[in-house]
Design a protein around this motif. Structure first.
Motif, PDB file in Angstrom:
ATOM      1  N   GLN A 235      47.401  35.260  42.321  1.00 49.06           N
ATOM      2  CA  GLN A 235      48.120  33.987  42.388  1.00 49.06           C
ATOM      3  C   GLN A 235      48.427  33.458  40.997  1.00 49.06           C
ATOM      4  N   SER A 236      47.468  33.538  40.091  1.00 45.79           N
ATOM      5  CA  SER A 236      47.677  33.056  38.726  1.00 45.79           C
ATOM      6  C   SER A 236      48.865  33.755  38.072  1.00 45.79           C
ATOM      7  N   ILE A 237      48.905  35.076  38.181  1.00 49.58           N
ATOM      8  CA  ILE A 237      49.974  35.838  37.527  1.00 49.58           C
ATOM      9  C   ILE A 237      51.302  35.642  38.245  1.00 49.58           C
TER      10      ILE A 237
ATOM     11  N   GLN B  99      45.383  46.831  39.489  1.00 47.10           N
ATOM     12  CA  GLN B  99      45.536  46.465  40.897  1.00 47.10           C
ATOM     13  C   GLN B  99      46.079  45.047  41.048  1.00 47.10           C
ATOM     14  N   VAL B 100      45.599  44.155  40.204  1.00 41.62           N
ATOM     15  CA  VAL B 100      46.098  42.773  40.224  1.00 41.62           C
ATOM     16  C   VAL B 100      47.588  42.747  39.885  1.00 41.62           C
ATOM     17  N   LEU B 101      47.982  43.505  38.856  1.00 46.15           N
ATOM     18  CA  LEU B 101      49.392  43.564  38.466  1.00 46.15           C
ATOM     19  C   LEU B 101      50.243  44.158  39.589  1.00 46.15           C
ATOM     20  N   PHE B 102      49.697  45.152  40.276  1.00 48.27           N
ATOM     21  CA  PHE B 102      50.434  45.777  41.369  1.00 48.27           C
ATOM     22  C   PHE B 102      50.691  44.769  42.491  1.00 48.27           C
ATOM     23  N   HIS B 103      49.651  44.006  42.879  1.00 45.47           N
ATOM     24  CA  HIS B 103      49.821  43.001  43.933  1.00 45.47           C
ATOM     25  C   HIS B 103      50.754  41.877  43.475  1.00 45.47           C
ATOM     26  N   ALA B 104      50.628  41.455  42.220  1.00 46.86           N
ATOM     27  CA  ALA B 104      51.503  40.403  41.699  1.00 46.86           C
ATOM     28  C   ALA B 104      52.950  40.868  41.702  1.00 46.86           C
ATOM     29  N   SER B 105      53.171  42.134  41.385  1.00 42.05           N
ATOM     30  CA  SER B 105      54.529  42.687  41.389  1.00 42.05           C
ATOM     31  C   SER B 105      55.091  42.735  42.804  1.00 42.05           C
ATOM     32  N   ASN B 106      54.240  43.077  43.760  1.00 38.79           N
ATOM     33  CA  ASN B 106      54.693  43.053  45.150  1.00 38.79           C
ATOM     34  C   ASN B 106      55.008  41.634  45.598  1.00 38.79           C
ATOM     35  N   ALA B 107      54.271  40.658  45.077  1.00 37.66           N
ATOM     36  CA  ALA B 107      54.561  39.257  45.387  1.00 37.66           C
ATOM     37  C   ALA B 107      55.944  38.876  44.887  1.00 37.66           C
TER      38      ALA B 107
ATOM     39  N   SER C  47      38.838  39.264  38.360  1.00 38.88           N
ATOM     40  CA  SER C  47      37.408  39.478  38.492  1.00 38.88           C
ATOM     41  C   SER C  47      37.019  40.727  37.732  1.00 38.88           C
ATOM     42  N   PRO C  48      35.851  40.732  37.059  1.00 39.46           N
ATOM     43  CA  PRO C  48      35.420  41.906  36.305  1.00 39.46           C
ATOM     44  C   PRO C  48      35.363  43.164  37.162  1.00 39.46           C
ATOM     45  N   SER C  49      35.165  42.984  38.475  1.00 37.45           N
ATOM     46  CA  SER C  49      35.045  44.143  39.357  1.00 37.45           C
ATOM     47  C   SER C  49      36.390  44.662  39.846  1.00 37.45           C
ATOM     48  N   VAL C  50      37.454  43.955  39.540  1.00 33.78           N
ATOM     49  CA  VAL C  50      38.786  44.342  40.006  1.00 33.78           C
ATOM     50  C   VAL C  50      39.619  44.830  38.824  1.00 33.78           C
ATOM     51  N   PRO C  51      40.082  46.070  38.840  1.00 36.32           N
ATOM     52  CA  PRO C  51      40.912  46.573  37.744  1.00 36.32           C
ATOM     53  C   PRO C  51      42.195  45.748  37.623  1.00 36.32           C
ATOM     54  N   LEU C  52      42.584  45.447  36.398  1.00 43.14           N
ATOM     55  CA  LEU C  52      43.783  44.648  36.167  1.00 43.14           C
ATOM     56  C   LEU C  52      45.019  45.319  36.744  1.00 43.14           C
TER      57      LEU C  52
ATOM     58  N   LEU D 208      50.656  35.865  49.747  1.00 41.47           N
ATOM     59  CA  LEU D 208      49.303  35.782  49.197  1.00 41.47           C
ATOM     60  C   LEU D 208      48.227  35.839  50.284  1.00 41.47           C
ATOM     61  N   GLU D 209      48.593  35.499  51.514  1.00 40.72           N
ATOM     62  CA  GLU D 209      47.633  35.586  52.610  1.00 40.72           C
ATOM     63  C   GLU D 209      47.210  37.030  52.874  1.00 40.72           C
ATOM     64  N   SER D 210      48.045  37.985  52.466  1.00 43.29           N
ATOM     65  CA  SER D 210      47.750  39.404  52.709  1.00 43.29           C
ATOM     66  C   SER D 210      46.983  40.055  51.563  1.00 43.29           C
ATOM     67  N   VAL D 211      46.786  39.338  50.466  1.00 41.61           N
ATOM     68  CA  VAL D 211      46.106  39.892  49.293  1.00 41.61           C
ATOM     69  C   VAL D 211      44.592  39.884  49.526  1.00 41.61           C
ATOM     70  N   PRO D 212      43.896  40.957  49.147  1.00 45.71           N
ATOM     71  CA  PRO D 212      42.435  40.988  49.290  1.00 45.71           C
ATOM     72  C   PRO D 212      41.784  39.774  48.638  1.00 45.71           C
ATOM     73  N   LYS D 213      40.783  39.220  49.303  1.00 44.60           N
ATOM     74  CA  LYS D 213      40.156  37.979  48.874  1.00 44.60           C
ATOM     75  C   LYS D 213      39.678  38.021  47.431  1.00 44.60           C
ATOM     76  N   GLU D 214      39.074  39.152  47.025  1.00 46.66           N
ATOM     77  CA  GLU D 214      38.502  39.244  45.688  1.00 46.66           C
ATOM     78  C   GLU D 214      39.566  39.304  44.593  1.00 46.66           C
ATOM     79  N   GLN D 215      40.827  39.533  44.986  1.00 44.68           N
ATOM     80  CA  GLN D 215      41.915  39.612  44.007  1.00 44.68           C
ATOM     81  C   GLN D 215      42.858  38.417  44.060  1.00 44.68           C
TER      82      GLN D 215
END
Length: 450
Positions: free
Chosen positions: A49-51, A15-23, A8-13, A37-44
Motif C-alpha cells: 500500500q505504501s509503494i 515480492q512487494v514491488l511485484f504486488h505494487a506493480s500489479n496494483a 517486513s524484514p521477512s518479506v523480500p522487497l 489491496l484486499e487480495s494482497v497477502p496480509k504480511e505484505q
C-alpha cells in the motif's frame, strides 16, 4: 543515508514491488486500488500500500519518464507497471531532496537506495512469465535513468501535467474553479491525510480520551467538536480504546456533518447513501434518535452494521436497508423524516489524498453523470422530509458541478426549500502552520423545508 525498509524484514522487497506493480497495472485497467489491496497477502499489505499509494500520487511523471526511456511501447502491461513503480522509487531523492538532507523524510514516502531498487525490480520481473523475458529491458531502462536523471527531468520541466501529476482536464477544471488557489489545491491533495479520530461521546468525553493519549505518549491536536488528529500515524489497534469502541477513524471534514444537523432525542433521521457509516455513527452519538440508513451496496451496508456494533450504536432504533435510495417507493414506509443526511454519490475528487487512484479512474464525463444522479436522488428524497425538517446535502468533491451548483439547483427546484448557513465548499489547503491539510475536500449545504 538509507531510510528503513518499508517492507517486513521477512518479506523480500522484490515480492512487494511485484504486488505494487500489479496494483498499478489494475488501476490503469480501471480497478479500484482499495479492491486490489484486499487480495494482497496480509504480511505484505502495508508495504504494498505504501509503494502503490506513492506511485498513484506520482504516476503521470513516471509515465512521461518511461516514454523517454522506451524506444517503443512496453511489451505488456505488467512490464510497463514494473517500470513505472521502479521509476517512482528512483525519483524519490529528487522529489524530496530537502527532506532527505534534513533527515525529515515523511514516513509515508518509501525510500530505498538506487541499487536496491534496480536489483529488486529485476528480481521482481522473474516472478511471472509475462515479465521474466524482459528483465534485461527493465535493467537497461533503470540504469539509464540513473545515468541521465537530470537530462530526463529537464525535458519535463515545462510539462504542467507532469508537475502536478493530474490529468489535464482535472488541472484545467481546478484552475477555472479556484483561480487563486488552484496550485495549493492540487499540491495539497497529493499529500497523504493525517490519521484523524472521532471520539465516541456516548462512551467517553474527549478530554478523558485525550488524557489516555497523553499517558501513552501519543501527540495530537484537537479539531472541531469531536475530532482528535494524531501528529504521527500508527496502527489503529495500538490506539488506546480503539478496540473498545471509544473512537473511530473519520476525517475532520467528514465530522462536520454530525455537527450541522440539530439532532434531538426521539427524532426520525434518514442517512441516505450511508456506507461506510461514519456519519451514521456520529449522529447516533449525538442524540438518542431513530435512524434509517440506506445504501444500494449490500456489502458496504454490512460494514455499516459492523461499525455500529463495534461502537455500541446498533439497536432496534437502527434500520439498515440495502436499496436504491433514489427509488423511494421501494423502501420508504410513508413516515416523514425530521432530518435527512444525503451524502450523495460523487466523483470523490475531494478525498484524493486518501484514495490517490481516483484521479486516474475518473473521466471528465463522470462529473455530469454523477451530477444527474445527485439531482435524481435529491428530488426523490425531498418528498420524504417533514415541513420544518432539515436536509443536509453532502459530497466529498471539489468540483462545483457537484457542490455549489447543486445547492443552487435545490433552491431553484423546491419552492419550500430555505437555505441555511453551512460551510459550503471545503478545500484541502496547506498552510504555514499545517503544511499537511487537516481535512479533505467536502461540500455542505443545509436546507430547511418551509
Amino acid at each position: 543515508m538509507l531510510v528503513s525498509n518499508q517492507s517486513s524484514p521477512s518479506v523480500p522487497l522484490c515480492q512487494v514491488l511485484f504486488h505494487a506493480s500489479n496494483a498499478v497495472k489494475q488501476v490503469l485497467a480501471g480497478q479500484s486500488l482499495t479492491e486490489f489491496l484486499e487480495s494482497v497477502p496480509k504480511e505484505q499489505k502495508s508495504a504494498v500500500q505504501s509503494i502503490s499509494f506513492y506511485c498513484m500520487r506520482h504516476l503521470l511523471s513516471s509515465q512521461k519518464l518511461s516514454q523517454q526511456l522506451l524506444t517503443k511501447k512496453a511489451p505488456n502491461s505488467l512490464v510497463y507497471a514494473l517500470l513505472l513503480v521502479s521509476l517512482c522509487l528512483l525519483s524519490v531523492p529528487k522529489r524530496h531532496a530537502k527532506a532527505l538532507e534534513l533527515d525529515q523524510l515523511d514516513e509515508s514516502v518509501p525510500f530505498y537506495q538506487a541499487f536496491t531498487v534496480v536489483d529488486e525490480t529485476v528480481k521482481a520481473t522473474q516472478l511471472h512469465k509475462k515479465s521474466a523475458a524482459f528483465k534485461g529491458l527493465i535493467n537497461a531502462c533503470l540504469r539509464r535513468y540513473i545515468r541521465e536523471e537530470e537530462v530526463l527531468w529537464s525535458l519535463l520541466k515545462d510539462d504542467e501535467e507532469c508537475q502536478f501529476n493530474y490529468p489535464k482536464w482535472w488541472i484545467q477544471l481546478i484552475k477555472k474553479s479556484y483561480p487563486t488557489q488552484w496550485e495549493n489545491v492540487l499540491n495539497a491533495a497529493n499529500l497523504p491525510g493525517p490519521l484523524t479520530l472521532r471520539v465516541n461521546r456516548k462512551k467517553i468525553r474527549r478530554e478523558e480520551f485525550c488524557q489516555t493519549l497523553t499517558e501513552s505518549g501519543i501527540d495530537y491536536q484537537l479539531y472541531g467538536e469531536d475530532a482528535v488528529i494524531l501528529n504521527k500515524a500508527m496502527p489503529v489497534q495500538a490506539i488506546p480504546g480503539f478496540e473498545q469502541g471509544l473512537c473511530a477513524v473519520q476525517d475532520a471534514g467528514a465530522q462536520l456533518a454530525g455537527t450541522l444537523l440539530p439532532v434531538k432525542d426521539g427524532m426520525q433521521v434518514l442517512d441516505a447513501c450511508a456506507a461506510p457509516g461514519g456519519k451514521t455513527a456520529h449522529l447516533l452519538e449525538r442524540a438518542d434518535i431513530y435512524m434509517t440508513a440506506v445504501d444500494i451496496d449490500q456489502k458496504r451496508l454490512s460494514r455499516v452494521e459492523q461499525n455500529l456494533k463495534h461502537l455500541g450504536h446498533y439497536s432496534d432504533k437502527v434500520k439498515l436497508l440495502s436499496e436504491d435510495v433514489s427509488d423511494v417507493s421501494a423502501w420508504w414506509d410513508g413516515k416523514l423524516f425530521d432530518m435527512i443526511m444525503a451524502d450523495v454519490p460523487c466523483t470523490a475528487s475531494g478525498i484524493v489524498r486518501r484514495h490517490p487512484d481516483i484521479k486516474w479512474l475518473r473521466q471528465e464525463s463522470d462529473i455530469q453523470k454523477t451530477a444527474d444522479l445527485q439531482r435524481k436522488i435529491v428530488k426523490n428524497l425531498w418528498q420524504t422530509l417533514k415541513p420544518g425538517g432539515y436536509f443536509l446535502y453532502i459530497t466529498c468533491s471539489v468540483f462545483p458541478q457537484e457542490g455549489e451548483q447543486q445547492a443552487q439547483f435545490i433552491e431553484q427546484t423546491f419552492a419550500d426549500a430555505c437555505r441555511l448557513e453551512a460551510p459550503g465548499q471545503l478545500l484541502p489547503l496547506a498552510t504555514v502552520d499545517n503544511p499537511r491539510p487537516l481535512q479533505d475536500g467536502f461540500f455542505y449545504a443545509l436546507f430547511q423545508k418551509k
